[in-house]
Scaffold this motif. Sequence first.
Motif, mmCIF file in Angstrom:
data_model
loop_
_atom_site.group_PDB
_atom_site.id
_atom_site.type_symbol
_atom_site.label_atom_id
_atom_site.label_comp_id
_atom_site.label_asym_id
_atom_site.label_seq_id
_atom_site.Cartn_x
_atom_site.Cartn_y
_atom_site.Cartn_z
ATOM 1 N N THR A 150 -16.973 -8.853 -17.213
ATOM 2 C CA THR A 150 -17.377 -9.948 -17.850
ATOM 3 C C THR A 150 -17.023 -11.472 -17.514
ATOM 4 O O THR A 150 -17.938 -12.236 -17.169
ATOM 5 C CB THR A 150 -17.589 -9.724 -19.214
ATOM 6 O OG1 THR A 150 -18.381 -8.441 -19.540
ATOM 7 C CG2 THR A 150 -18.379 -10.827 -20.122
ATOM 8 N N LEU A 151 -15.769 -11.673 -17.537
ATOM 9 C CA LEU A 151 -15.216 -12.826 -17.062
ATOM 10 C C LEU A 151 -15.585 -13.411 -15.824
ATOM 11 O O LEU A 151 -15.573 -14.525 -15.348
ATOM 12 C CB LEU A 151 -13.724 -12.881 -17.411
ATOM 13 C CG LEU A 151 -13.340 -12.933 -18.728
ATOM 14 C CD1 LEU A 151 -11.853 -12.530 -18.990
ATOM 15 C CD2 LEU A 151 -13.721 -14.133 -19.659
ATOM 16 N N ARG A 152 -15.543 -12.365 -14.778
ATOM 17 C CA ARG A 152 -15.983 -12.754 -13.622
ATOM 18 C C ARG A 152 -17.564 -13.060 -13.365
ATOM 19 O O ARG A 152 -17.766 -13.828 -12.505
ATOM 20 C CB ARG A 152 -15.654 -11.613 -12.537
ATOM 21 C CG ARG A 152 -15.309 -12.026 -11.261
ATOM 22 C CD ARG A 152 -14.488 -11.207 -10.192
ATOM 23 N NE ARG A 152 -14.949 -9.861 -10.031
ATOM 24 C CZ ARG A 152 -15.967 -9.433 -9.205
ATOM 25 N NH1 ARG A 152 -16.608 -10.405 -8.701
ATOM 26 N NH2 ARG A 152 -16.402 -8.183 -9.172
ATOM 27 N N ASP A 153 -18.226 -12.347 -14.073
ATOM 28 C CA ASP A 153 -19.642 -12.497 -14.024
ATOM 29 C C ASP A 153 -20.250 -13.860 -14.575
ATOM 30 O O ASP A 153 -21.198 -14.391 -14.412
ATOM 31 C CB ASP A 153 -20.374 -11.469 -14.645
ATOM 32 C CG ASP A 153 -20.416 -10.094 -13.859
ATOM 33 O OD1 ASP A 153 -20.066 -10.097 -12.764
ATOM 34 O OD2 ASP A 153 -20.763 -8.904 -14.581
ATOM 35 N N HIS A 154 -19.324 -14.379 -15.438
ATOM 36 C CA HIS A 154 -19.695 -15.798 -16.053
ATOM 37 C C HIS A 154 -18.317 -16.753 -15.546
ATOM 38 O O HIS A 154 -17.676 -17.210 -16.397
ATOM 39 C CB HIS A 154 -19.553 -15.638 -17.417
ATOM 40 C CG HIS A 154 -20.672 -14.730 -17.936
ATOM 41 N ND1 HIS A 154 -20.264 -13.442 -17.865
ATOM 42 C CD2 HIS A 154 -21.875 -14.898 -18.347
ATOM 43 C CE1 HIS A 154 -21.805 -12.792 -18.354
ATOM 44 N NE2 HIS A 154 -22.482 -13.890 -18.698
#
Length: 158
Positions: A150-154
């Motif tokens: 999730t942190l990489r997707d955002h």
Amino acid sequence: MESGGLRGVYREVLAELEAGGFGAAGPGEWSAEQIVAHLVANDELMAETTEAVLAGSPFAFYDLAGVHRPELDVLIAECGGLPGLATLLRATSQRLCALVDRLGPAADTPVETHLREGFDLVVDESLPWSRTLDLHTRVHLPKHLAQLRTLRDHPQPA
């Protein structure tokens, strides 16, 4: 007991770390660095517990959900950030997996276990150590892998 599944999830976590590009954590959430610091600290505790089981010593396992951000931040600083944490996680996970491979029949040793994964999982009882390791493999690590994704997707804006 063998560590194949556990090793597989660690490979996924480490691949995610190698991909990088993590954005900032939302309010009340952990950063990528804090997630990895938590996993390192948890690996160390699980390795200690596994060593105690192998030695036939009584031991209780308390998860580290209650670790405070300042403690994680100290570990982050000691490792010099995410690259150092990833290197340390590789070492702690390999150590834990090597110990798990040695468990054999000792994997069924009951260990007083106290876990809390948000509202999804609460354990406060004696469990065979293999069951706790299974929860780590199937619930704990995948939860933090999802957080990293999730942190990489955002990613953080440039």
